[in-house]
Design a protein around this motif. Structure first.
Motif, mmCIF file in Angstrom:
data_model
loop_
_atom_site.group_PDB
_atom_site.id
_atom_site.type_symbol
_atom_site.label_atom_id
_atom_site.label_comp_id
_atom_site.label_asym_id
_atom_site.label_seq_id
_atom_site.Cartn_x
_atom_site.Cartn_y
_atom_site.Cartn_z
ATOM 1 N N GLY A 1 0.820 -1.213 0.000
ATOM 2 C CA GLY A 1 0.000 0.000 0.000
ATOM 3 C C GLY A 1 0.854 1.264 0.000
ATOM 4 N N CYS A 2 1.958 1.236 0.729
ATOM 5 C CA CYS A 2 2.864 2.393 0.772
ATOM 6 C C CYS A 2 3.455 2.665 -0.614
ATOM 7 C CB CYS A 2 4.014 2.153 1.752
ATOM 8 S SG CYS A 2 3.568 2.261 3.492
ATOM 9 N N ILE A 3 4.000 1.630 -1.220
ATOM 10 C CA ILE A 3 4.725 1.815 -2.486
ATOM 11 C C ILE A 3 3.759 2.218 -3.599
ATOM 12 C CG2 ILE A 3 6.123 0.674 -4.256
ATOM 13 C CD1 ILE A 3 7.547 1.304 -1.537
ATOM 14 N N HIS A 4 2.647 1.504 -3.724
ATOM 15 C CA HIS A 4 1.727 1.823 -4.822
ATOM 16 C C HIS A 4 0.827 3.000 -4.471
ATOM 17 C CE1 HIS A 4 2.897 -1.195 -7.748
ATOM 18 N NE2 HIS A 4 3.282 -1.883 -6.694
ATOM 19 N N GLY A 5 0.771 3.364 -3.188
ATOM 20 C CA GLY A 5 0.062 4.573 -2.784
ATOM 21 C C GLY A 5 0.920 5.822 -2.973
ATOM 22 N N GLY A 6 2.182 5.629 -3.284
ATOM 23 C CA GLY A 6 3.062 6.776 -3.482
ATOM 24 C C GLY A 6 3.470 7.456 -2.185
ATOM 25 N N ALA A 7 3.608 6.671 -1.115
ATOM 26 C CA ALA A 7 4.023 7.252 0.164
ATOM 27 C C ALA A 7 5.421 7.844 0.044
ATOM 28 C CB ALA A 7 3.996 6.192 1.256
ATOM 29 N N ASN A 8 5.589 9.041 0.585
ATOM 30 C CA ASN A 8 6.897 9.678 0.615
ATOM 31 C C ASN A 8 7.600 9.450 1.951
ATOM 32 O OD1 ASN A 8 4.982 11.953 -1.037
ATOM 33 N ND2 ASN A 8 6.818 11.157 -2.024
ATOM 34 N N LEU A 9 6.807 9.215 2.983
ATOM 35 C CA LEU A 9 7.356 8.914 4.309
ATOM 36 C C LEU A 9 6.621 7.682 4.823
ATOM 37 C CD1 LEU A 9 8.961 9.562 6.943
ATOM 38 C CD2 LEU A 9 7.052 11.042 7.620
ATOM 39 N N VAL A 10 7.383 6.645 5.116
ATOM 40 C CA VAL A 10 6.797 5.433 5.692
ATOM 41 C C VAL A 10 7.184 5.409 7.163
ATOM 42 C CG1 VAL A 10 6.698 2.921 5.630
ATOM 43 C CG2 VAL A 10 6.970 4.214 3.497
ATOM 44 N N LYS A 11 6.216 5.746 8.003
ATOM 45 C CA LYS A 11 6.499 5.673 9.441
ATOM 46 C C LYS A 11 6.364 4.230 9.906
ATOM 47 C CE LYS A 11 6.390 8.229 12.764
ATOM 48 N NZ LYS A 11 5.952 8.811 14.033
ATOM 49 N N HIS A 12 6.962 3.947 11.052
ATOM 50 C CA HIS A 12 6.911 2.601 11.642
ATOM 51 C C HIS A 12 7.435 1.553 10.663
ATOM 52 C CE1 HIS A 12 4.585 4.803 14.524
ATOM 53 N NE2 HIS A 12 3.593 5.007 13.685
ATOM 54 N N ALA A 13 8.378 1.971 9.836
ATOM 55 C CA ALA A 13 8.861 1.081 8.774
ATOM 56 C C ALA A 13 9.568 -0.149 9.326
ATOM 57 C CB ALA A 13 9.790 1.851 7.835
ATOM 58 N N ALA A 14 10.123 -0.053 10.530
ATOM 59 C CA ALA A 14 10.822 -1.219 11.090
ATOM 60 C C ALA A 14 10.573 -1.331 12.584
ATOM 61 C CB ALA A 14 12.326 -1.117 10.829
ATOM 62 N N GLY A 15 10.100 -2.516 13.005
ATOM 63 C CA GLY A 15 10.001 -2.832 14.425
ATOM 64 C C GLY A 15 8.598 -2.987 14.984
ATOM 65 N N TRP A 16 7.605 -2.593 14.232
ATOM 66 C CA TRP A 16 6.224 -2.504 14.747
ATOM 67 C C TRP A 16 5.560 -3.867 14.890
ATOM 68 C CZ3 TRP A 16 2.501 1.816 15.013
ATOM 69 C CH2 TRP A 16 1.145 1.439 14.975
ATOM 70 N N LEU A 17 5.030 -4.121 16.090
ATOM 71 C CA LEU A 17 4.271 -5.350 16.350
ATOM 72 C C LEU A 17 3.055 -4.986 17.200
ATOM 73 C CD1 LEU A 17 5.039 -8.260 15.436
ATOM 74 C CD2 LEU A 17 5.934 -8.642 17.725
ATOM 75 N N GLU A 18 2.085 -5.881 17.255
ATOM 76 C CA GLU A 18 0.918 -5.727 18.153
ATOM 77 C C GLU A 18 0.187 -4.405 17.937
ATOM 78 O OE1 GLU A 18 1.664 -6.107 22.333
ATOM 79 O OE2 GLU A 18 3.229 -7.577 21.999
ATOM 80 N N GLY A 19 -0.052 -4.026 16.719
ATOM 81 C CA GLY A 19 -0.762 -2.770 16.482
ATOM 82 C C GLY A 19 -0.047 -1.576 17.078
ATOM 83 N N GLY A 20 1.271 -1.683 17.244
ATOM 84 C CA GLY A 20 2.051 -0.554 17.747
ATOM 85 C C GLY A 20 2.279 -0.577 19.239
ATOM 86 N N LEU A 21 1.777 -1.601 19.913
ATOM 87 C CA LEU A 21 1.956 -1.663 21.368
ATOM 88 C C LEU A 21 3.304 -2.253 21.752
ATOM 89 C CD1 LEU A 21 -1.630 -2.729 22.553
ATOM 90 C CD2 LEU A 21 -0.580 -0.439 22.539
ATOM 91 N N CYS A 22 4.036 -2.740 20.772
ATOM 92 C CA CYS A 22 5.312 -3.366 21.088
ATOM 93 C C CYS A 22 6.335 -3.128 19.979
ATOM 94 C CB CYS A 22 5.113 -4.875 21.283
ATOM 95 S SG CYS A 22 6.577 -5.698 21.938
ATOM 96 N N CYS A 23 7.546 -2.769 20.399
ATOM 97 C CA CYS A 23 8.667 -2.703 19.466
ATOM 98 C C CYS A 23 9.459 -3.988 19.657
ATOM 99 C CB CYS A 23 9.521 -1.475 19.773
ATOM 100 S SG CYS A 23 10.978 -1.351 18.723
ATOM 101 N N SER A 24 9.548 -4.765 18.615
ATOM 102 C CA SER A 24 10.174 -6.089 18.701
ATOM 103 C C SER A 24 11.534 -6.079 18.024
ATOM 104 C CB SER A 24 9.253 -7.110 18.028
ATOM 105 O OG SER A 24 9.998 -8.211 17.524
ATOM 106 N N TYR A 25 12.528 -6.608 18.728
ATOM 107 C CA TYR A 25 13.864 -6.732 18.134
ATOM 108 C C TYR A 25 13.817 -7.611 16.883
ATOM 109 C CZ TYR A 25 16.312 -4.694 22.188
ATOM 110 O OH TYR A 25 16.790 -3.850 23.151
ATOM 111 N N GLU A 26 13.068 -8.713 16.975
ATOM 112 C CA GLU A 26 13.028 -9.632 15.836
ATOM 113 C C GLU A 26 12.253 -9.027 14.663
ATOM 114 O OE1 GLU A 26 12.371 -10.733 19.023
ATOM 115 O OE2 GLU A 26 14.287 -11.762 19.331
#
Lengths: 525, 525
Positions: free
Chosen positions: B379-404
């Motif tokens: 959705g980001c790429i074909h939506g033409g997003a210029n800024l992708v937030k939460h691009a790395a680490g997001w889990l649990e709907g944002g309630l957790c930052c996961s190392y893996e």
């Protein structure tokens, strides 16, 4: 060129918003489980052009040079004779055939851009080409697996289970071949037993392997019997398809060419798919692998048109890369996505329906299986694929048909289908009155606009676990593969055979039994 | 409108083919591990238009009706005064502000369509807008986790680890906020400690939370100190950004409006992102949620332009749906993908850079985490997003930052970057001579064309396990999450701090220590 769609009225309605899960029609046995209804999928946006017209032309022209200057090795005597009659430069000493650009382009201009593939249940007819997408189950895995009993060689019991799952799930539009190879059935009669199973356990259209003339002829006859039509009607109504994988690089063997001859002559669908893995059977550059793919595809597609002008065909792309450390094929890679998109550009340049795949190299249904598959689906959708082979069940680079991957893919495909469903932009859907009613700082949960729609508003995934972390952890922290394992077992229990006219069943059995008595087909292919 | 790019020469070269894995520049400490070099990503194809111009206009017009007829609740006195001065219809009794379509459109016409965000290391400057994409690390997770020690509340040690991972990995272009909220630091001084860490442990650009005027001002001053520029220069050179999440529906609170005022006045980037979950804070229809998103975005973007004409901004889309059984937000769904694509169409209609996200609802790094994330990236790429937030680490709907998940996402992002890298279509890459040399039935492994390229031809994934089943099973059958776990531990050990001028470091410490002594910022936001 478009084959007129005589059976258009029998087409499933390419209707508007249908939802998954709780909201939709029940599948399998009546009332067994909820799923979106069977429907012809279409893509509501143009495919993505990742290379310019000029760049595409450079691939096209390079592949015509390959056909002219290097040529293709053609191992089938009659095929070479046909090619010679159509003006190809045939060298009998080397079996090498050189093709003139004009001849190739004149021939492939006869390929129909769109046609209907008929099923024995007309509600399962499929439209191939245009902006339509057909999703076919995995084919030809030598092994199968589930997490209860592990990995094992293909066998009839598992084969039948997978075929049943294909019938039960509306998102699987057709069979793609044998989901797993049942090696406990003798190879000489395997095609007869398998096609009898496929045509009785399902009422969807199916694939015939090109492994010798007899198998093609038996398959075509079975397609005719179960549709209860004349040979003439069958020739005008494609009802089964074959995939011709060229022996890349630049070689067409006897069973393949025989398959093209039989299928094209009988008006059945030939999907030509060069097996061009960059760095192995094709140049290591994606561009070079595409040049080779295109040369091989054009040669075989032109040959199909020599056999019968207007024969329904598909342009297949399977170009991917290999792991240069091991030589193992890789799937769902960035390189393969580019090849998927450019393959689609080439197929559209020639006005031929395009075939791609939903593939991965993962060994289990983990994150890798999911990301490689969704990358593949991304390439399919934006590449404008009309036929997605291996759409459900594929694991281990195709060496295994997995029950759990089958369920995961069904969910992925249903999500993609929902993504492609046109958005309701009616005045009521735009919701200005609902926004007015709720107002700043309010909540939409209880609003009438929400209450009227909440059951059907969103697709309900079958694998995704949307519980919060605490609830999920208390439930033992199940992962996707565990949900998938539960699901296929639950669903398989509810399978019901689609109806078949008694007389057709008898004719089918009589044909299959006779051919088995005759010894089936040679196994020296 | 485009802000002239004075620092264009300092931009990293948006060069051609770069490969991952073994082939590319080393990251982290010198020679620590192989990764593609830091570069500005661009998308080589136009975004996908999933609705027609007419349909898009219906959303646009409906949102203007919302702004005119229903209005926005504006809780900040000075903000209402500014709005009144610019011609808005302000009702002081209800704090409701109604906006005229012409006024809104005239104001947002001042939003720059493209600008550079400056980092203290100019090699890490980023271009926002056009066909550029910026990938920002996850922000604001209250918890973090790894598979060795499980899930725990955010804390400074983990915060620092994640910030280091952001610095080490070239594919993470900037910080997106606090990857995890370090609740062991007092809220009054947390922003000071965190921004000191971010600006010393990394040399990339970063986000400032809008939680009261003091935090914005402190953050802007820190951005100025580490770049060693004057306040005037900083105003002309955006060097940090804030995200303004409206209180959907239709409400703008005091810290948000204060954030817009401070950031816009100082020429720093304001990303307006309405939090419009369909069925909860927005109508249950995707169209209705987009109408609300667009109304709220336009209001806040127009306000930023009232504060300072030409202030750099971004149009954020975060519209997704909720699980109607639990009310929990869902991510990476078909509905959210449609919203991502249409959000991009809206942003481009107004000529404003577009922000989207790489999000999922999964509780662990399983297939679900991967497919929801790749659907989001699609959705980001074909939506033409210029800024992708939460691009790395997001889990649990944002309630957790996961190392893996961080490592998984780094691999996914690197794959997407490779997919977007233009294909080499040179005569040599087209490979006709290589095909001629190998000939029908040959093999490309040993060909000079392959040998010259095999080390750099393909992206080498860091998570994918491409061993065959037998070898993989003998190795214990590791899944993606296990590979990810090994990887972050190996890599984190090799972290090296980016250099910082001693005088700058002293000025930064002096500022932070003084502000800590002063008590930091109020915590009653």
């Amino acid at each position: 060129m478009t084959i007129p769609d005589a059976a258009a009225e029998a087409q499933p309605e390419a209707g508007r918003t249908r939802r998954g899960g709780r909201a939709a029609k029940r599948g399998g046995g009546a009332g067994a489980f909820d799923q979106p209804p069977f429907r012809q999928l279409t893509v509501p946006f143009p495919p993505t052009e990742i290379v310019s017209e000029d760049e595409l032309e450079s691939i096209h022209l390079a592949s015509l040079r390959v056909l002219k200057e290097i040529g293709i090795e053609v191992l089938h005597d009659e095929a070479r004779a046909i090619m010679r009659r159509h003006g190809a430069d045939v060298r009998e000493d080397t079996h090498r055939v050189h093709f003139d650009a004009d001849m190739v382009l004149e021939l492939i201009a006869h390929c129909p851009s769109e046609f209907t593939v008929h099923a024995r249940n007309p509600a399962h007819n499929l439209r191939m080409g245009g902006n339509n997408i057909i999703l076919a189950q995995i084919a030809s895995a030598p092994n199968c697996s589930d997490t209860d009993h592990g990995r094992r060689p293909g066998n009839q019991a598992d084969f039948r289970n997978f075929v049943k799952l294909a019938q039960m799930h509306n998102i699987i539009h057709c069979l793609g071949g044998y989901p797993v190879e049942p090696i406990d059935i003798h190879a000489g009669i395997r095609h007869l037993e398998c096609l009898r199973d496929i045509t009785t356990l399902t009422d969807k259209t199916f694939h015939i392997y090109s492994l010798g003339k007899e198998r093609n002829q038996d398959g075509i006859e079975i397609a005719r019997i179960v549709r209860s039509v004349s040979a003439e009607q069958l020739r005008d109504e494609p009802s089964c398809f074959t995939v011709i994988n060229t022996n890349s690089p630049l070689k067409l063997d006897i069973p393949m060419l025989e398959g093209v001859i039989q299928m094209a002559a009988h008006g059945q669908v030939v999907i030509v798919t060069p097996f061009t893995l960059a760095g192995a059977m094709a140049p290591i550059t994606v561009a070079g692998a595409l040049v080779e793919q295109n040369a091989e595809a054009l040669a075989a597609l032109a040959f199909a048109q020599m056999v019968r002008k207007g024969a329904p065909v598909g342009y297949g792309g399977f170009t991917s890369n290999v792991d240069m450390r091991s030589g193992a094929p890789a799937f769902g890679t960035p390189e393969s996505m580019k090849a998927q998109l450019i393959g689609g550009q080439l197929a559209r340049r020639y006005g031929i329906p395009y075939r791609s795949s939903n593939v991965c190299a993962a060994n289990t249904v983990d994150a890798q299986a999911a990301y490689e598959s969704v990358f593949s689906l991304w390439g399919c959708i934006h590449g404008g694929a009309n036929l997605v082979k291996h759409a459900a069940g594929w694991l281990e680079g195709g060496l295994c048909c997995s029950y759990e991957k089958m369920m995961l893919d069904i969910d992925l495909l249903q999500m993609v289908a929902e993504f492609l469903t046109p958005l309701d932009l009616s005045e009521d859907a735009l919701g200005v009155e609902a926004i007015r009613e709720v107002g700043p700082g309010g909540h939409f949960f209880g609003s009438p606009h929400t209450q009227a729609r909440y059951k059907t508003a969103f697709y309900s995934p079958i694998i995704s676990d949307w519980r919060n972390y605490e609830t999920w952890a208390q439930a033992g922290g199940p992962t996707s593969i565990e949900h998938a394992n539960r699901l296929w077992k639950e669903r398989l229990k509810t399978y019901e055979k689609p109806p078949m006219d008694e007389a057709i069943r008898e004719e089918l059995d009589a044909f299959v039994e006779r051919r088995i008595r005759e010894g089936g087909a040679p196994t020296d292919f």
